[in-house]
Scaffold this motif. Structure first.
Motif, PDB file in Angstrom:
ATOM      1  N   LEU A  70      -3.287  10.182   7.029  1.00 49.96           N
ATOM      2  CA  LEU A  70      -2.811   9.395   5.904  1.00 49.96           C
ATOM      3  C   LEU A  70      -3.897   9.301   4.845  1.00 49.96           C
ATOM      4  O   LEU A  70      -5.024   8.906   5.141  1.00 49.96           O
ATOM      5  N   TYR A  89       0.841  -1.192   0.000  1.00 51.81           N
ATOM      6  CA  TYR A  89       0.000   0.000   0.000  1.00 51.81           C
ATOM      7  C   TYR A  89       0.881   1.249   0.000  1.00 51.81           C
ATOM      8  O   TYR A  89       1.949   1.259   0.623  1.00 51.81           O
ATOM      9  N   PHE A  98       4.545  -0.720   8.280  1.00 50.37           N
ATOM     10  CA  PHE A  98       4.968   0.480   7.571  1.00 50.37           C
ATOM     11  C   PHE A  98       6.476   0.633   7.520  1.00 50.37           C
ATOM     12  O   PHE A  98       7.197   0.256   8.466  1.00 50.37           O
ATOM     13  N   ASN A 133      -6.622  -1.287  -6.152  1.00 49.54           N
ATOM     14  CA  ASN A 133      -7.481  -0.185  -5.748  1.00 49.54           C
ATOM     15  C   ASN A 133      -6.636   1.086  -5.738  1.00 49.54           C
ATOM     16  O   ASN A 133      -5.415   1.015  -5.567  1.00 49.54           O
ATOM     17  N   TYR A 157       0.633   5.433   0.881  1.00 56.30           N
ATOM     18  CA  TYR A 157      -0.138   6.498   1.499  1.00 56.30           C
ATOM     19  C   TYR A 157       0.638   7.805   1.403  1.00 56.30           C
ATOM     20  O   TYR A 157       1.873   7.815   1.434  1.00 56.30           O
ATOM     21  N   ARG A 205      -4.272  -9.795   1.060  1.00 52.29           N
ATOM     22  CA  ARG A 205      -5.679  -9.663   1.414  1.00 52.29           C
ATOM     23  C   ARG A 205      -6.551 -10.398   0.403  1.00 52.29           C
ATOM     24  O   ARG A 205      -7.708 -10.675   0.686  1.00 52.29           O
ATOM     25  N   LEU A 236       4.380   7.098   2.561  1.00 54.33           N
ATOM     26  CA  LEU A 236       4.567   5.879   3.342  1.00 54.33           C
ATOM     27  C   LEU A 236       4.153   4.659   2.549  1.00 54.33           C
ATOM     28  O   LEU A 236       3.118   4.656   1.874  1.00 54.33           O
ATOM     29  N   PHE A 276      -5.011   7.431   1.422  1.00 53.64           N
ATOM     30  CA  PHE A 276      -4.737   6.238   0.643  1.00 53.64           C
ATOM     31  C   PHE A 276      -4.478   6.588  -0.815  1.00 53.64           C
ATOM     32  O   PHE A 276      -5.271   7.305  -1.446  1.00 53.64           O
ATOM     33  N   TRP A 334      -3.048   0.454  -3.913  1.00 50.98           N
ATOM     34  CA  TRP A 334      -2.867  -0.874  -3.332  1.00 50.98           C
ATOM     35  C   TRP A 334      -2.506  -1.846  -4.449  1.00 50.98           C
ATOM     36  O   TRP A 334      -3.177  -1.906  -5.471  1.00 50.98           O
ATOM     37  N   PRO A 346      -8.220 -10.403   4.958  1.00 54.05           N
ATOM     38  CA  PRO A 346      -8.532  -8.972   4.914  1.00 54.05           C
ATOM     39  C   PRO A 346      -8.192  -8.236   6.186  1.00 54.05           C
ATOM     40  O   PRO A 346      -8.134  -7.008   6.192  1.00 54.05           O
ATOM     41  N   ASN A 347      -7.972  -8.950   7.276  1.00 51.48           N
ATOM     42  CA  ASN A 347      -7.718  -8.287   8.542  1.00 51.48           C
ATOM     43  C   ASN A 347      -6.243  -8.228   8.901  1.00 51.48           C
ATOM     44  O   ASN A 347      -5.895  -7.813  10.005  1.00 51.48           O
ATOM     45  N   SER A 348      -5.387  -8.658   7.996  1.00 49.35           N
ATOM     46  CA  SER A 348      -3.959  -8.637   8.322  1.00 49.35           C
ATOM     47  C   SER A 348      -3.499  -7.186   8.462  1.00 49.35           C
ATOM     48  O   SER A 348      -3.795  -6.345   7.624  1.00 49.35           O
ATOM     49  N   PRO A 349      -2.783  -6.885   9.545  1.00 46.44           N
ATOM     50  CA  PRO A 349      -2.377  -5.494   9.784  1.00 46.44           C
ATOM     51  C   PRO A 349      -1.304  -5.053   8.801  1.00 46.44           C
ATOM     52  O   PRO A 349      -0.625  -5.857   8.173  1.00 46.44           O
ATOM     53  N   LEU A 350      -1.165  -3.747   8.687  1.00 46.82           N
ATOM     54  CA  LEU A 350      -0.156  -3.158   7.820  1.00 46.82           C
ATOM     55  C   LEU A 350       1.156  -2.961   8.599  1.00 46.82           C
ATOM     56  O   LEU A 350       1.142  -2.600   9.773  1.00 46.82           O
TER      57      LEU A 350
END
Lengths: 113, 117
Positions: free
Chosen positions: B43, B33, B108, B56, B35, B97, B90, B45, B48, B102-106
């Motif tokens: 941030l 991703y 950075f 996206n 940002y 995902r 960033l 978006f 992706w 879909p819930n996996s954290p980012l």
């Protein structure tokens, strides 16, 4: 579209004070909720997360509970330390929103010794 | 485990030029991703990528573009730079995902500070 609203900062507290940073969200689906923290000069890092209603995420003394009825995910800590001074971001990730993670504007926290 | 790495750390360009920013994700992460973090703002978006394709994009003009390489590293290109493009960019990576995560954290990187003069 999805959005996250968090309380404006900066928030200034004395060491050992109680912290609450409010966060509310709007989402078309059933999102996962996150709190990220950005310490001075560093990138964002995950603080905690919750993936379903009534889940409580916790880490490093911080807690947040996923409240679907009030669409909220407030961050709390019982006793802050100077080292907690940072910017805190509330965020959501929603499958129906195309999997992108949406962030709030961030809340800067200053903790005085 | 090596974290997300971004290069360069700082980049100074003049208006109208092009900027290229690079990102290497954590090993095993296929989602990348981008940002934009403008001064005093949250941030926003940008883009992706997952499995080599753009999945996206945010509300940014077409002069913001990028790509993801077979090794899952990524490049962000900003053409025809404008003064308001000055910001911290960033990059974040996560487990795919698309693979029902879909819930996996980012995770950075520390960002690239772009200054347009």
């Amino acid at each position: 579209g999805d959005s996250v609203t968090q309380m404006e900062g900066p928030v200034t507290l004395s060491e050992e004070a109680f912290l609450t940073i409010n966060c509310t969200y709007t989402a078309t689906g059933y999102p996962s909720l996150f709190w990220y923290v950005q310490y001075p000069g560093e990138g964002l890092q995950l603080l905690l997360k919750a993936t379903k209603a009534d889940d409580k995420g916790s880490n490093k003394g911080f807690e947040a509970t996923y409240r679907k009825e009030t669409t909220s995910f407030h961050l709390e800590k019982g006793s802050v330390q100077v080292s907690d001074s940072a910017v805190y971001f509330c965020a959501l990730s929603d499958r129906t929103g195309g999997f992108k993670t949406i962030f709030g504007a961030g809340t800067r926290l200053f903790v005085k010794a | 485990e090596a974290g997300v790495t971004q290069s360069p750390t700082h980049l100074i360009k003049t208006r109208g030029q092009q900027a290229t920013l690079r990102c290497s994700p954590i090993s095993g992460h296929t989602s990348v991703y981008w940002y934009q973090q403008a001064l005093g703002l949250g941030l926003q978006f940008l883009l992706w990528y997952d499995e080599g394709e753009e999945r996206n994009r945010g509300n940014f003009p077409p002069r913001f573009s990028g790509r993801q390489f077979p090794n899952y590293s990524s490049e962000l290109n900003v053409n025809a730079l404008e003064l308001e493009d000055s910001a911290l960019y960033l990059c974040a990576s996560s487990l795919s995902r698309l693979a029902s995560l879909p819930n996996s954290p980012l995770h950075f990187g520390n960002g690239t500070r772009l200054t347009v003069t």
